[in-house]
Design an enzyme around this catalytic site. Structure first.
Site, PDB file in Angstrom:
ATOM      1  N   LYS A 298      15.899  28.590  58.964  1.00 32.85           N
ATOM      2  CA  LYS A 298      15.248  28.149  60.203  1.00 32.85           C
ATOM      3  C   LYS A 298      14.982  26.649  60.162  1.00 32.85           C
ATOM      4  O   LYS A 298      14.143  26.183  59.395  1.00 32.85           O
ATOM      5  CB  LYS A 298      13.919  28.873  60.431  1.00 32.85           C
TER       6      LYS A 298
ATOM      7  N   GLU B  42       7.980  23.414  48.548  1.00 29.89           N
ATOM      8  CA  GLU B  42       8.039  21.958  48.387  1.00 29.89           C
ATOM      9  C   GLU B  42       7.167  21.397  49.485  1.00 29.89           C
ATOM     10  O   GLU B  42       7.537  21.454  50.653  1.00 29.89           O
ATOM     11  CB  GLU B  42       9.501  21.501  48.485  1.00 29.89           C
TER      12      GLU B  42
ATOM     13  N   GLU C 192      -2.311  13.090  53.262  1.00 32.19           N
ATOM     14  CA  GLU C 192      -0.943  12.718  53.617  1.00 32.19           C
ATOM     15  C   GLU C 192      -0.896  12.330  55.088  1.00 32.19           C
ATOM     16  O   GLU C 192      -1.304  13.107  55.946  1.00 32.19           O
ATOM     17  CB  GLU C 192      -0.003  13.907  53.366  1.00 32.19           C
TER      18      GLU C 192
ATOM     19  N   CYS D 169       8.151  13.283  52.088  1.00 33.33           N
ATOM     20  CA  CYS D 169       7.109  13.979  51.317  1.00 33.33           C
ATOM     21  C   CYS D 169       6.747  13.207  50.053  1.00 33.33           C
ATOM     22  O   CYS D 169       5.617  13.262  49.598  1.00 33.33           O
ATOM     23  CB  CYS D 169       7.557  15.393  50.979  1.00 33.33           C
TER      24      CYS D 169
HETATM   25  P1  NAI Z   1       4.949  22.429  59.306  1.00 38.98           P
HETATM   26  O1  NAI Z   1       4.672  22.776  57.904  1.00 38.98           O
HETATM   27  O2  NAI Z   1       4.223  23.181  60.384  1.00 38.98           O
HETATM   28  O3  NAI Z   1       6.524  22.584  59.610  1.00 38.98           O
HETATM   29  C1  NAI Z   1       7.535  22.753  58.644  1.00 38.98           C
HETATM   30  C2  NAI Z   1       8.389  23.967  58.983  1.00 38.98           C
HETATM   31  O4  NAI Z   1       7.603  25.162  58.874  1.00 38.98           O
HETATM   32  C3  NAI Z   1       8.948  23.986  60.404  1.00 38.98           C
HETATM   33  O5  NAI Z   1      10.248  24.551  60.379  1.00 38.98           O
HETATM   34  C4  NAI Z   1       7.981  24.928  61.123  1.00 38.98           C
HETATM   35  O6  NAI Z   1       8.550  25.536  62.257  1.00 38.98           O
HETATM   36  C5  NAI Z   1       7.704  25.941  60.045  1.00 38.98           C
HETATM   37  N1  NAI Z   1       6.454  26.697  60.198  1.00 38.98           N
HETATM   38  C6  NAI Z   1       5.311  26.316  60.833  1.00 38.98           C
HETATM   39  N2  NAI Z   1       4.378  27.286  60.728  1.00 38.98           N
HETATM   40  C7  NAI Z   1       4.920  28.291  60.016  1.00 38.98           C
HETATM   41  C8  NAI Z   1       4.444  29.571  59.545  1.00 38.98           C
HETATM   42  N3  NAI Z   1       3.211  29.988  59.808  1.00 38.98           N
HETATM   43  N4  NAI Z   1       5.277  30.341  58.814  1.00 38.98           N
HETATM   44  C9  NAI Z   1       6.519  29.921  58.524  1.00 38.98           C
HETATM   45  N5  NAI Z   1       7.025  28.746  58.934  1.00 38.98           N
HETATM   46  C10 NAI Z   1       6.232  27.928  59.671  1.00 38.98           C
HETATM   47  O7  NAI Z   1       4.680  20.886  59.483  1.00 38.98           O
HETATM   48  P2  NAI Z   1       4.367  20.069  60.839  1.00 38.98           P
HETATM   49  O8  NAI Z   1       3.271  20.735  61.615  1.00 38.98           O
HETATM   50  O9  NAI Z   1       5.626  19.833  61.539  1.00 38.98           O
HETATM   51  O10 NAI Z   1       3.814  18.711  60.260  1.00 38.98           O
HETATM   52  C11 NAI Z   1       2.434  18.594  59.910  1.00 38.98           C
HETATM   53  C12 NAI Z   1       2.253  17.789  58.663  1.00 38.98           C
HETATM   54  O11 NAI Z   1       2.882  18.465  57.586  1.00 38.98           O
HETATM   55  C13 NAI Z   1       2.892  16.422  58.654  1.00 38.98           C
HETATM   56  O12 NAI Z   1       2.067  15.460  59.218  1.00 38.98           O
HETATM   57  C14 NAI Z   1       3.094  16.187  57.185  1.00 38.98           C
HETATM   58  O13 NAI Z   1       1.921  15.700  56.614  1.00 38.98           O
HETATM   59  C15 NAI Z   1       3.379  17.566  56.642  1.00 38.98           C
HETATM   60  N6  NAI Z   1       4.813  17.807  56.455  1.00 38.98           N
HETATM   61  C16 NAI Z   1       5.303  17.664  55.197  1.00 38.98           C
HETATM   62  C17 NAI Z   1       6.652  17.822  54.973  1.00 38.98           C
HETATM   63  C18 NAI Z   1       7.211  17.658  53.620  1.00 38.98           C
HETATM   64  O14 NAI Z   1       8.406  17.500  53.474  1.00 38.98           O
HETATM   65  N7  NAI Z   1       6.414  17.705  52.596  1.00 38.98           N
HETATM   66  C19 NAI Z   1       7.592  18.116  56.047  1.00 38.98           C
HETATM   67  C20 NAI Z   1       6.967  18.308  57.339  1.00 38.98           C
HETATM   68  C21 NAI Z   1       5.615  18.133  57.507  1.00 38.98           C
END
Ligand code: NAI
Ligand code: MG
Length: 523
Positions: free
Chosen positions: A222, A296, A432, A330
């Site tokens: 996804k 991760e 972050e 990240c």
């Molecule tokens: P997120 O963690 O919500 O999104 C990442 C992925 O998880 C997306 O594909 C999303 O659709 C999916 N997702 C969201 N809720 C889920 C759930 N309950 N179960 C399974 N999958 C789910 O991150 P978001 O809201 O886009 O960004 C928020 C913050 O997260 C950012 O400001 C950043 O600090 C952090 N982040 C960190 C990342 C990294 O690579 N470490 C990548 C993206 C966000």
């Protein structure tokens, strides 16, 4: 010969005379305004727009069992270009029923796929890698359009590295018995649910799919809701190379779609990259189910500058560490720790460098910082900038935008920011931000640098800048971080494991370590 010379001569003269030919910078300015802006700064580049056009369909379905299909519910959502706010396409919104179809297809394909000789699986991976190379420019353009990152980065980093991961794991496919000595018959884990974020959409798909397939697993992937388009292009590539139906399925959607994958009883392993909050929720959801998990997650990585470092080189590394991909990284080096004796020099040179960073049109090859990935992320970054000022830190904004230094009037943009006067207790030093915001703090001794660097719930990466080899080894061993870069930052290689300590997650991706979570080594 003469033909080749002419443009080079022109561009040199426009730089030396300070008269940019083109509407300056990102094409948002008309010629007159651009000329005024140019005169003010004394020099300028001509715009260098990417000219390759990429076809984008009005609608995309999920990729399930080797076919593109609509959602069972008929639901769709928009993906926009964050640099213009224009809608690029409508994409199927995955429901539990769609996830169920995808998991069934992956389950049905599993037996034949893992029974293939490893060398045969390897051939598919090599073909995918080559096809990514052949369609590289198209993928780079699409990645920049859908996610906002500069074309220079998607072209030079994301796409080549994505191909590299398929090449690398292709090589392991027929060597699993050698990869895990002592294991008589390394087997696949089964059906893998893989949920990826929006900061490196194609690259994260490659990081996850390549090792899974090499080891004989099948996949339900996804992509993130703001950046689904390159994963769907990758699905086209799977069709082109004749990958058997069901081996990789792509279901598009947001958090609820991800949760449906996590909670599906037919999934054997979850691999997630994203926020620590969601990672924790996933860990709770699958506790006790017997599913495997790798996470991760976020980071707040320290970039440590000792007073014996080459300062000019370190300043470039600081810029690369925090402003690469608008700071949506990240492992971004978001906490700068500078030894007291050189802090004035470092900050002075950093501010000077920041003034020349170009913020704007991701499709201009001169752009250093493109668009912030979404309106929500821009608001989150602005919230943190406000908090930083409110808590008493001092903000310096750099960046050169369009005419007169302004940012484009449409789209989600943020100038590169540096906060000085930061205390370790400040929110901006602890949480972050995932944007182009750097916090600067100081230290006196190597021990204090270590204490400060490790004073975080995260542990993804760190950078160390020094001339002394012995100091490098001493410090690197004691840093609680999955990756430590020495006199460089944000370097990636498919053969090198990547992953975190503490709340940055567990499990490794890349290298032999990245193969292990996809192999059953019990038998
Ligand atoms: P997120 O963690 O919500 O999104 C990442 C992925 O998880 C997306 O594909 C999303 O659709 C999916 N997702 C969201 N809720 C889920 C759930 N309950 N179960 C399974 N999958 C789910 O991150 P978001 O809201 O886009 O960004 C928020 C913050 O997260 C950012 O400001 C950043 O600090 C952090 N982040 C960190 C990342 C990294 O690579 N470490 C990548 C993206 C966000
Ligand atoms: Mg988008």
């Amino acid at each position: 010969m003469a033909k080749a010379k002419a443009p080079a001569g022109r561009s040199t003269s426009s730089r030396t005379t300070g008269k940019a030919r083109a509407p300056a910078l990102n094409g948002h300015a008309n010629g007159r305004v651009a000329a005024v802006a140019t005169a003010k700064r004394g020099w300028d580049y001509a715009a260098a727009p990417e000219t390759v056009k990429v076809a984008i369909a009005e609608r995309y379905g999920h990729f399930i069992n080797g076919r593109f299909v609509d959602s069972a519910s008929g639901g769709t959502f928009e993906t926009v270009n964050p640099a213009t706010e224009a809608v690029l396409s409508r994409v199927a919104e995955g429901s539990a029923a769609d996830v169920d179809s995808a998991v069934s297809a992956a389950r049905a394909a599993l037996g034949a796929w893992q029974a293939l000789p490893g060398a045969e699986r390897g051939k598919y991976l090599y073909r995918i890698a080559r096809r990514i190379q052949e369609r590289a420019r198209e993928l780079a353009v699409l990645e920049a359009l859908d996610g906002g990152k500069p074309i220079r980065e998607s072209r030079d980093v994301d796409v080549p590295l994505a191909a590299h991961h398929f090449f690398y794991y292709a090589g392991w496919a027929d060597k699993l018995a050698y990869a895990f000595p002592g294991v008589r018959e390394p087997r696949a884990v089964g059906v893998c649910g893989q949920i990826i974020p929006w900061n490196f959409p194609l690259l994260m798909a490659a990081w996850k799919i390549a090792p899974a397939l090499a080891a004989g697993n099948t996949v339900v992937l996804k992509p993130a809701e703001t950046t689904p388009l390159t994963a769907l292009r990758l699905a086209e590539i799977f069709l082109e190379v004749g990958l058997p139906a069901g081996v990789v399925n792509v279901v598009t959607g947001a958090g609820a779609t991800g949760a449906a994958i996590v909670n599906h009883a037919g999934v054997d392993k979850i691999a997630f990259t994203g926020s620590t909050d969601v990672g924790k929720r996933i860990a709770m959801a699958i506790a006790g189910t017997g599913k495997r998990l790798t996470l991760e997650l976020g980071g707040k990585s320290a970039n440590i500058i000792f007073d014996d470092a080459s300062i000019d080189q370190a300043v470039e590394g600081i810029v690369e560490g925090i402003f690469f991909n608008q700071g949506h990284v990240c492992c971004a080096g978001s906490r700068l720790l500078v030894q007291e004796g050189v802090v004035d020099e470092v900050v002075r040179k950093l501010k000077l460098r920041l003034k020349s960073l170009r913020v704007g049109d991701p499709m201009d090859k001169n752009t250093d910082l493109g668009a912030i990935n979404s309106r929500a992320q821009l608001e989150r970054i602005r919230h943190y900038i406000g908090l930083g000022k409110g808590e008493g830190a001092e903000l310096f904004e750099g960046g050169v935008g369009g005419a007169g230094g302004a940012l484009p009037s449409k789209g989600y943009f943020c100038k590169p920011c540096v906060f000085t006067g930061v205390q370790p207790a400040h929110t901006i030093a602890r949480e972050e931000i995932f944007g182009p915001v750097l916090t600067v703090m100081t230290f006196r001794t190597p021990e204090e640098a270590l204490l400060r660097a490790n004073n975080t719930p995260y542990g993804l990466a760190a950078g160390v800048w020094t001339d002394k080899g012995s100091k490098v080894l001493h410090i690197a061993r004691k840093l609680e971080a999955g990756v430590v870069w020495l006199n460089t930052y944000n370097r990636f290689d498919a053969a090198s494991p990547f992953g975190g300590y503490k709340e940055s997650g567990f499990g490794r991706e890349g290298g032999l370590h990245g193969l292990k979570p996809y192999v059953n080594v019990d038998g």
